[in-house]
Each structure stands twice: as C-alpha cells, then as structure tokens.
Enzyme design. Structure first.
Site, PDB file in Angstrom:
ATOM      1  N   GLY A  99       0.820  -1.189   0.000  1.00  0.00           N
ATOM      2  CA  GLY A  99       0.000   0.000   0.000  1.00  0.00           C
ATOM      3  C   GLY A  99       0.863   1.251   0.000  1.00  0.00           C
ATOM      4  O   GLY A  99       1.994   1.248   0.484  1.00  0.00           O
ATOM      5  N   GLY A 145       0.453  -4.950   0.839  1.00  0.00           N
ATOM      6  CA  GLY A 145      -0.775  -4.923   0.061  1.00  0.00           C
ATOM      7  C   GLY A 145      -0.709  -5.762  -1.193  1.00  0.00           C
ATOM      8  O   GLY A 145      -1.747  -6.253  -1.668  1.00  0.00           O
ATOM      9  N   GLU A 168       5.998  -5.277   7.869  1.00  0.00           N
ATOM     10  CA  GLU A 168       5.279  -4.211   8.569  1.00  0.00           C
ATOM     11  C   GLU A 168       5.813  -3.879   9.957  1.00  0.00           C
ATOM     12  O   GLU A 168       5.678  -2.741  10.421  1.00  0.00           O
ATOM     13  CB  GLU A 168       3.790  -4.563   8.661  1.00  0.00           C
ATOM     14  N   ASP A 176      -1.024  -7.140   7.924  1.00  0.00           N
ATOM     15  CA  ASP A 176      -2.486  -7.055   7.802  1.00  0.00           C
ATOM     16  C   ASP A 176      -2.940  -7.689   6.498  1.00  0.00           C
ATOM     17  O   ASP A 176      -2.400  -8.694   6.091  1.00  0.00           O
ATOM     18  CB  ASP A 176      -2.943  -5.604   7.951  1.00  0.00           C
TER      19      ASP A 176
END
Length: 380
Positions: A99, A145, A168, A176
């Site tokens: 992301g 992502g 992350e 996530d």
C-alpha cells in the site's frame, strides 16, 4: 477467441475504450469511472485482466486503485461470460510493493489511513471468497498490500524475480490484509517467523513455502498470460501446469528449519529472543539484530495476532486486524515508522515504548478491544 459483447447489466461504472488483438486473443479495454490510469482492466472472451500500472511507484496501491479494483471485481462476479480473473503488475520490478502508506500518513488525518484499510480489507476479503478462478502473476516485488492482492486467490505464479515479504513490524505496523489468516496457516512456525522478522523470500522459495502455487521463468510469463486469457475455468489449471517448471533451487530456509521451529514456537517475543540468544549461531544473531530494529509494540501485537488467528475464521481475522489497525494508527507508531523509513529515511524511528519490557498487557489489550467501528465484508 472472440471477444464477448454481452452486457453484464451492472457495469455502468465502465465504458468500452477499444478492442485489440494480442497473441491471437481479442481483448476489450475498459475504463473506470474515475478514469484512473493507475490500474487497467481488459476482457478476453472469458477472462478479465487487471494490470496495476504504477511501475515508477512499484505498483503501490492507493485508495482510488482499491476502489476501481473492487468495483471491477464486483462487475465481473456478476458477468456470466467472465469465468476467471488474472492480475499482474506493470514493469519488470514489481507485482505490487504494498500500500502507498506515505499517502495515508503524511500530513493527513488518521481517518485517511482507516478509510484506506477498511476498503482494502474488503477488497482482500472479496478476492479470498471470489466465486470465479483468480490467478495472480506475482513477478517481482510482492509485499504488504501486494500480498493481499495475490495470496488470497486460488492460484499464484512466482518467477525467479519474485520477492515476497511482510515487513510491517519495521514501520510500526503489523502484517495485515488478512496476514493473520494466511501466515498462521503456513507450515508453522514459519508464519510467525515471517511475520515478526519481515524475512524476504525469493524466487522458488515462494513455491517451497506454499505462497505460490506455480513457478515459471519470467521470460515465459507473456506466453502464459496469453494462454490464460484464452482459457476458461475448466482449462486454467491445465494451462498453469503446462507452463510450470521444476523448482530450480532448494528451499533456502531448510538449513535453519530446526532453529526456526524451536525459537519461533515460543509463547512470547521475549522468549523467542532468549532462545535465539541461546542458539548463538550466526543466523540467530542476525535475527536478533533484525528484531531489535522493529517496533516492540508491533512485535508483541503481531505475535498475539498470529497466535489467535488459527482459532478464527477468515472473516474474524479481518475484523481482528481492523481493530488492531485502529489502535496502532491512533498511537502514532505507524506514522513514526513510515516517517523514519520512507519519508525522512533517517532509519531512526522513535518507538514508544522503546523496549519490549515496557509493552504492558493493558496496552496490548486495547488492540483487541477498542472503539473501532465494526469491519464488515462487502455484500454480495
């Protein structure tokens, strides 16, 4: 193959751009309502093609791209002529590097990040529950992502250029995009190892680990893509198998399997570090150094997420992750990590708290029981 002209009846958000013939397969290009040029959509007779088209940004996902992909997947889900979806990244460097976290943390309110995560998670969940065959060509960098755009699909094709990681914890966040679900279901405790350390897997390692279902050479991808576009739901697996090759290298982590199993099966991050210290090998020492750079808060949260996830459903894992995201964004830890590693690039994040022993049970509990709004999947 001849392009279908049948209307889906719900693709009002799209209009036809042009039809071309490539590799003997007719493709119809579609334009999104937002007219974004950062993600492209095309159709063959039976297959929809998504191309992430931000090569200079390593195809990093932003909010408009998430919206466009979700809308197009929704349209194709209802389109009777579309039997499968294939997704790729433009350029030779990346499928999707993750992301665009700078855009949701720099000079914007926390609500921008939560809006992005809410809708990104809906897109990820849709991919994992998609009723039609979904194929991801994960050539190049595939992180964060980008993992969410690929690993939930039925088939994932890696090449010698593939580079996988969930890094992350280095930016004050946690794995996530459904990471708690898929990492906890890898051969254990490799999922815990990958989630805490952000270790990078390359090439054939993705297939050895089960992250990729197929492996081919990058210079054969165009031929594979053309065959996929000419396939239907009954022939895609045979197409993938035809283009797959034997894995050219052994699993790089195999020599460290016993160390990983012993150390990363520990019940806490502190105990993992104790076991690594007792091992004393060069590999163990490198891991200690790596973990010492990560956000202590993120390490503890990640460990708990991955420990709880095996007992949760697919949907429940996303709900748990959204609550954790709400708290970590509110804490400022994520913003500080992005600043230090991606904005100012001083590589000196000021973690709060700075040490593992200062991460209290009360602090951790807030990540799993807070006032975040309830995350829900998109209705079918």
């Amino acid at each position: 193959a001849v392009v279908s002209t049948q209307s889906t009846g719900i693709q009002t958000n799209l209009r036809m751009a042009h039809t071309v013939c490539t590799g003997g397969v007719f493709l119809r290009s579609l334009l999104s309502r937002s007219m974004s040029t950062e993600v492209l959509f095309k159709e063959s007779a039976r297959v929809g093609l998504i191309t992430l088209d931000r090569p200079k940004a390593l195809n990093a996902l932003n909010r408009p791209m998430v919206t466009d992909i979700t809308e197009q997947l929704t349209a194709w889900r209802a389109a009777p002529h579309i039997q499968a979806v294939c997704i790729e990244g433009a350029g030779a460097k990346a499928f999707c590097a993750g992301g665009d976290v700078v855009s949701i943390t720099k000079n914007v309110p926390a609500s921008a990040a939560m809006d992005f995560f809410y809708h990104e998670f809906q897109m990820n969940y849709m991919i994992g529950t998609y009723p039609k065959t979904y194929v991801a060509l994960i050539d190049g960098i595939t992180m964060g992502g980008g993992v969410g755009l690929s690993v939930h699909g039925k088939y994932r094709v890696a090449t010698e250029r593939s580079l996988y990681a969930m890094p992350e914890t280095a930016i004050g966040y946690f794995p996530d995009v459904g990471g708690s679900y898929f990492l906890s279901r890898l051969p254990q405790p490799y999922g815990m190892f990958l989630g805490l350390t952000g270790h990078r897997l390359r090439g054939a390692d993705l297939a050895h680990m089960g992250i990729a279902t197929h492996y081919t050479e990058s210079d054969k991808l165009d031929a594979l893509k053309q065959d996929i576009l000419g396939s239907d739901s009954n022939s895609i697996l045979a197409t993938l198998n035809k283009h797959s090759i034997d894995l050219p290298t052994p699993f790089s982590l195999a020599p460290h399997a016993e160390l990983i199993k012993h150390c990363f099966s520990a019940g806490s991050v502190e105990e993992i570090l104790v076991r690594l210290g007792e091992d004393g090998s060069e590999f163990a020492e490198k891991l200690i150094t790596t973990l010492s750079r990560m956000s202590p808060r993120s390490l503890v949260i990640t460990h708990k997420l991955l420990s709880l996830a095996p007992g949760l459903s697919y949907e429940e894992c996303f709900k748990m992750e959204y609550k954790a995201a709400h708290e970590i964004v509110a804490s400022g830890e994520f913003t500080e990590g992005v600043r230090a590693l991606l904005v100012d690039k001083d590589n000196s994040p000021q973690w709060k708290p700075p040490t593992l022993d200062q991460v209290t049970d009360a602090m951790v509990e807030k990540y799993f029981d807070n006032e975040a709004k309830e995350w829900v999947p998109l209705a079918e």
